[in-house]
Design a protein around this motif. Structure first.
Motif, short mmCIF file in Angstrom:
data_model
loop_
_atom_site.label_atom_id
_atom_site.label_comp_id
_atom_site.label_asym_id
_atom_site.label_seq_id
_atom_site.Cartn_x
_atom_site.Cartn_y
_atom_site.Cartn_z
N HIS A 69 0.86 -1.19 0.00
CA HIS A 69 0.00 0.00 0.00
C HIS A 69 0.89 1.24 0.00
CE1 HIS A 69 -2.93 -2.97 1.45
NE2 HIS A 69 -3.80 -2.20 0.81
N ARG A 71 0.10 4.50 0.31
CA ARG A 71 -0.26 5.25 1.52
C ARG A 71 -0.66 4.23 2.56
NH1 ARG A 71 -3.79 10.22 1.26
NH2 ARG A 71 -2.82 10.36 3.29
N LEU A 86 -8.46 3.18 1.59
CA LEU A 86 -7.04 3.02 1.28
C LEU A 86 -6.69 1.57 0.97
CD1 LEU A 86 -5.11 5.27 3.84
CD2 LEU A 86 -5.24 5.56 1.37
N ASN A 92 -3.72 2.72 -4.93
CA ASN A 92 -2.86 2.80 -3.75
C ASN A 92 -1.98 1.56 -3.61
OD1 ASN A 92 -1.94 4.06 -1.33
ND2 ASN A 92 -3.25 2.71 -0.14
#
Length: 134
Positions: A69, A71, A86, A92
């Motif tokens: 990931h 973020r 997210l 992402n």
């Protein structure tokens, strides 16, 4: 026989390994990463991106085995809806080999100015790709 020369003890270097990173994970994070939805997204992402994206950028061909990931999900801890956004957003994600994934987390947890600038550039680039491209 002469004794070996004494050397000053050095502090062990603790790499950013997955077991060391786990202590920052919340119950919500664990539930997301163990969900059927995540396992399916992860499998689909690795199927669509079989080569490590960092290695490929450096001219190497390495099979991607992990999904990173960009973020961190943990930055939204305490806000389950934001964490899900997210976690399950394909924009992402990056497909990485294990050494590149460990390095990505090492850099992510670094507090140096250069690392902070690099992270900011990556976040800006991801944002621009997700929201400003046609």
């Amino acid at each position: 026989m002469m004794p070996a020369p004494a050397t000053a003890p050095t502090a062990p270097v603790t790499p950013a390994t997955p077991s060391r990173m786990k202590r920052h994970r919340t119950k919500e994070y664990t539930q997301l990463m163990n969900s059927r939805r995540w396992r399916r997204l992860r499998a689909a992402y690795l199927s669509a991106h079989p080569v490590c994206e960092d290695c490929e950028a450096q001219g190497r061909t390495t099979i991607a085995t992990e999904v990173h990931h960009i973020r961190p999900i943990e930055e939204r801890a305490g806000r389950p809806d934001d964490m899900q956004e997210l976690a399950f957003n394909p924009c992402n994600l990056r497909a990485l080999c294990r050494p590149c994934h460990i390095e990505a987390h090492r850099v992510l947890h670094s507090n140096s100015l250069s690392s902070s600038k690099e992270r900011a550039r990556a976040e800006l680039s991801a944002f621009a790709s997700a929201y400003l491209s046609e």
